[in-house]
Design a protein around this motif. Structure first.
Motif, PDB file in Angstrom:
ATOM      1  N   GLY A  25      -2.688   3.849 -18.698  1.00 20.23           N
ATOM      2  CA  GLY A  25      -1.231   3.817 -18.787  1.00 20.23           C
ATOM      3  C   GLY A  25      -0.576   4.196 -17.468  1.00 20.23           C
ATOM      4  N   THR A  26      -1.113   5.231 -16.823  1.00 20.23           N
ATOM      5  CA  THR A  26      -0.575   5.669 -15.532  1.00 20.23           C
ATOM      6  C   THR A  26      -0.760   4.586 -14.478  1.00 20.23           C
ATOM      7  N   MET A  27      -1.951   3.981 -14.451  1.00 20.06           N
ATOM      8  CA  MET A  27      -2.196   2.902 -13.485  1.00 20.06           C
ATOM      9  C   MET A  27      -1.239   1.735 -13.726  1.00 20.06           C
ATOM     10  N   GLY A  28      -0.968   1.439 -14.991  1.00 22.68           N
ATOM     11  CA  GLY A  28      -0.041   0.360 -15.311  1.00 22.68           C
ATOM     12  C   GLY A  28       1.362   0.664 -14.811  1.00 22.68           C
ATOM     13  N   GLU A  29       1.805   1.912 -14.985  1.00 20.48           N
ATOM     14  CA  GLU A  29       3.132   2.305 -14.506  1.00 20.48           C
ATOM     15  C   GLU A  29       3.223   2.187 -12.989  1.00 20.48           C
ATOM     16  N   PHE A  46       3.982  -6.376  -2.132  1.00 22.93           N
ATOM     17  CA  PHE A  46       3.073  -6.182  -3.255  1.00 22.93           C
ATOM     18  C   PHE A  46       3.312  -7.186  -4.379  1.00 22.93           C
ATOM     19  N   GLY A  47       4.222  -8.107  -4.156  1.00 24.18           N
ATOM     20  CA  GLY A  47       4.536  -9.099  -5.175  1.00 24.18           C
ATOM     21  C   GLY A  47       3.651 -10.326  -5.075  1.00 24.18           C
ATOM     22  N   ILE A  48       4.179 -11.467  -5.510  1.00 28.07           N
ATOM     23  CA  ILE A  48       3.421 -12.716  -5.548  1.00 28.07           C
ATOM     24  C   ILE A  48       2.882 -13.103  -4.182  1.00 28.07           C
ATOM     25  N   PHE A  49       3.689 -12.865  -3.131  1.00 23.10           N
ATOM     26  CA  PHE A  49       3.279 -13.266  -1.787  1.00 23.10           C
ATOM     27  C   PHE A  49       2.734 -12.086  -0.972  1.00 23.10           C
ATOM     28  N   GLY A  50       2.324 -11.038  -1.662  1.00 28.22           N
ATOM     29  CA  GLY A  50       1.806  -9.858  -0.974  1.00 28.22           C
ATOM     30  C   GLY A  50       0.291  -9.848  -0.922  1.00 28.22           C
ATOM     31  N   ILE A  51      -0.302  -8.655  -1.008  1.00 23.49           N
ATOM     32  CA  ILE A  51      -1.746  -8.500  -0.835  1.00 23.49           C
ATOM     33  C   ILE A  51      -2.548  -8.987  -2.036  1.00 23.49           C
ATOM     34  N   GLY A  52      -1.883  -9.265  -3.141  1.00 21.20           N
ATOM     35  CA  GLY A  52      -2.587  -9.773  -4.305  1.00 21.20           C
ATOM     36  C   GLY A  52      -2.654  -8.748  -5.425  1.00 21.20           C
ATOM     37  N   ALA A  53      -2.659  -9.248  -6.653  1.00 26.93           N
ATOM     38  CA  ALA A  53      -2.604  -8.375  -7.828  1.00 26.93           C
ATOM     39  C   ALA A  53      -3.827  -7.466  -7.939  1.00 26.93           C
ATOM     40  N   LYS A  54      -5.003  -7.979  -7.553  1.00 28.29           N
ATOM     41  CA  LYS A  54      -6.219  -7.178  -7.708  1.00 28.29           C
ATOM     42  C   LYS A  54      -6.222  -5.978  -6.763  1.00 28.29           C
ATOM     43  N   GLN A  55      -5.849  -6.215  -5.498  1.00 25.47           N
ATOM     44  CA  GLN A  55      -5.794  -5.091  -4.568  1.00 25.47           C
ATOM     45  C   GLN A  55      -4.651  -4.152  -4.925  1.00 25.47           C
ATOM     46  N   ARG A  56      -3.548  -4.698  -5.422  1.00 29.62           N
ATOM     47  CA  ARG A  56      -2.432  -3.842  -5.829  1.00 29.62           C
ATOM     48  C   ARG A  56      -2.858  -2.881  -6.928  1.00 29.62           C
ATOM     49  N   LEU A  57      -3.606  -3.388  -7.908  1.00 31.67           N
ATOM     50  CA  LEU A  57      -4.064  -2.531  -8.994  1.00 31.67           C
ATOM     51  C   LEU A  57      -5.094  -1.521  -8.490  1.00 31.67           C
ATOM     52  N   MET A  58      -5.866  -1.909  -7.464  1.00 35.97           N
ATOM     53  CA  MET A  58      -6.787  -0.953  -6.854  1.00 35.97           C
ATOM     54  C   MET A  58      -6.007   0.212  -6.238  1.00 35.97           C
ATOM     55  N   TYR A  59      -4.903  -0.101  -5.565  1.00 35.17           N
ATOM     56  CA  TYR A  59      -4.090   0.973  -4.978  1.00 35.17           C
ATOM     57  C   TYR A  59      -3.412   1.799  -6.063  1.00 35.17           C
ATOM     58  N   ALA A  60      -3.085   1.176  -7.178  1.00 37.18           N
ATOM     59  CA  ALA A  60      -2.552   1.943  -8.308  1.00 37.18           C
ATOM     60  C   ALA A  60      -3.590   2.965  -8.761  1.00 37.18           C
ATOM     61  N   GLY A  61      -4.862   2.554  -8.740  1.00 38.50           N
ATOM     62  CA  GLY A  61      -5.942   3.478  -9.099  1.00 38.50           C
ATOM     63  C   GLY A  61      -6.091   4.600  -8.094  1.00 38.50           C
ATOM     64  N   ILE A  62      -5.976   4.267  -6.805  1.00 37.82           N
ATOM     65  CA  ILE A  62      -6.081   5.281  -5.757  1.00 37.82           C
ATOM     66  C   ILE A  62      -4.946   6.293  -5.888  1.00 37.82           C
ATOM     67  N   LEU A  63      -3.740   5.810  -6.151  1.00 38.90           N
ATOM     68  CA  LEU A  63      -2.600   6.716  -6.303  1.00 38.90           C
ATOM     69  C   LEU A  63      -2.717   7.551  -7.577  1.00 38.90           C
ATOM     70  N   ALA A  64      -3.332   6.997  -8.606  1.00 37.07           N
ATOM     71  CA  ALA A  64      -3.499   7.737  -9.864  1.00 37.07           C
ATOM     72  C   ALA A  64      -4.485   8.888  -9.715  1.00 37.07           C
ATOM     73  N   GLN A  65      -5.345   8.820  -8.703  1.00 40.17           N
ATOM     74  CA  GLN A  65      -6.359   9.858  -8.528  1.00 40.17           C
ATOM     75  C   GLN A  65      -5.743  11.244  -8.355  1.00 40.17           C
ATOM     76  N   SER A  66      -4.578  11.313  -7.731  1.00 45.14           N
ATOM     77  CA  SER A  66      -3.945  12.616  -7.509  1.00 45.14           C
ATOM     78  C   SER A  66      -3.572  13.295  -8.822  1.00 45.14           C
ATOM     79  N   GLU A  67      -3.392  12.503  -9.868  1.00 46.38           N
ATOM     80  CA  GLU A  67      -3.018  13.043 -11.175  1.00 46.38           C
ATOM     81  C   GLU A  67      -4.226  13.528 -11.962  1.00 46.38           C
ATOM     82  N   TYR A  68      -5.373  12.896 -11.751  1.00 49.86           N
ATOM     83  CA  TYR A  68      -6.522  13.167 -12.615  1.00 49.86           C
ATOM     84  C   TYR A  68      -7.700  13.853 -11.926  1.00 49.86           C
ATOM     85  N   LEU A  69      -7.664  13.950 -10.606  1.00 55.23           N
ATOM     86  CA  LEU A  69      -8.801  14.540  -9.899  1.00 55.23           C
ATOM     87  C   LEU A  69      -8.504  15.905  -9.311  1.00 55.23           C
ATOM     88  N   ASP A  70      -7.314  16.459  -9.588  1.00 52.56           N
ATOM     89  CA  ASP A  70      -7.023  17.823  -9.159  1.00 52.56           C
ATOM     90  C   ASP A  70      -7.872  18.759  -9.998  1.00 52.56           C
TER      91      ASP A  70
END
Length: 327
Positions: A248-252, A263-287
């Motif tokens: 849910g957090t990654m989706g948000e 980060f949109g249609i003409f950006g780095i691509g949906a797959k890499q964008r979701l990877m960065y969502a995962g990287i940013l989510a790490q601060s919430e779950y890996l403390d």
């Protein structure tokens, strides 16, 4: 999205824009990667200091060195974040020279060298490099056609682990066997198994959590990449967070990023964008609350796993940048 995550996302975008503004001619794939490095440390990129780190890198590394290849901006960011760029670069080059004696260079190797230089003491470099080669040879022995230059970076990360060589290899083979049925690239599954092997958790448990997180994202309408993005998902699976909550957090975060320029249609691509969502989510779950020897060991494992996943992200970004420039 809670306030902490929102602030983290905003810092990530600010860092991306600051870095891009200072280095407008670098690969578009490297800007979010470097922004993620700063954001993970809770730091706002200082363009002037980052420029000084880049100039230092150009002055010390040869023109044809992989330190000055596609990943040079990421290395400059690592130098700045170290707090002592000159010493960190000197140490990184020493480790790199040792690694080059055993491996062909690649986009992975300079990043691995920099990580080793920052996580180990100089007297440990020789043994870590020797251990890196031992682990790599065992990878190659088990998966001759799958193991290549990018795995040298993972081997270097694994060489920092407190687990024995036997335990690491046994764990990664168990994870590989379990994950191979997930209809993913064998090469990507191998990379994921490398990251998961760092943890002390049972292979069945961490593989099950990784698959559950992947499925939870898919069920929520987010298609996670099955390539170099997978190691980041593995790091999140090693956390103690609820899988549905993580998804849910990654989706948000992904929804937020999709509305940002680049980060949109003409950006780095949906797959890499979701990877960065995962990287940013790490601060919430890996403390983690480091209160005991077991917690310290767990935290070190997570840090090493994060570095291994970041190596994969660097390689993915470098490969995407090369493909973009040649098309």
């Amino acid at each position: 999205m809670n306030d902490k995550i929102k602030a983290n996302c905003q810092l990530f975008i600010e860092n991306r824009d600051r870095i891009k503004g200072e280095f407008p001619w670098e690969s578009a794939y490297m800007y979010p990667l470097c922004a993620a490095l700063y954001t993970a440390k809770g730091r706002r990129a200082n363009e002037e200091v980052l420029r000084e780190a880049m100039d230092l890198l150009k002055a010390r590394a040869g023109l044809f060195s992989n330190f000055r290849s596609t990943v040079k901006l990421a290395i400059a960011a690592m130098l700045d974040l170290s707090g002592n760029p000159e010493k960190t670069l000197n140490d990184g080059l020493k480790v790199y020279d040792k690694l080059k004696e055993s491996f062909f260079s690649s986009a992975f190797l300079p990043i691995a060298a920099m990580t080793i230089a920052q996580m180990a003491e100089p007297y440990q470099y020789e043994e870590i490099v020797l251990r890196t080669r031992r682990i790599y040879e065992r990878m190659k022995s088990n998966h001759f056609f799958l193991t290549s230059s990018e795995d040298s970076g993972f081997a270097a990360m694994l060489a920092l682990s407190e687990k024995t060589d036997d335990a690491l290899v046994e764990d990664m083979e168990s994870c590989f066997a379990i994950l191979s049925g997930m209809s993913m690239s064998s090469n990507a599954v191998q990379s994921l198994s490398h990251v998961l092997s760092i943890s002390e958790a049972a292979a069945d448990d961490k593989c099950r959590r990784t698959a559950a997180l992947f499925d939870a994202l898919k069920k929520a309408g987010y298609k996670y990449g099955k390539g170099y993005e997978l190691p980041t998902l593995g790091v999140l699976a090693l956390s103690e967070g609820d899988v549905e909550d993580i998804a849910g957090t990654m989706g948000e975060i992904d929804d937020f990023l999709s509305e940002q320029k680049g980060f949109g249609i003409f950006g780095i691509g949906a797959k890499q964008r979701l990877m960065y969502a995962g990287i940013l989510a790490q601060s919430e779950y890996l403390d983690k609350d480091v209160m005991s020897a077991a917690a310290v060991s767990s935290t070190v494992s997570i840090i090493v796993a994060q570095q291994a996943a970041m190596c994969a992200a660097v390689a993915a970004s470098a490969a995407a940048a090369s493909a973009s420039s040649s098309s």
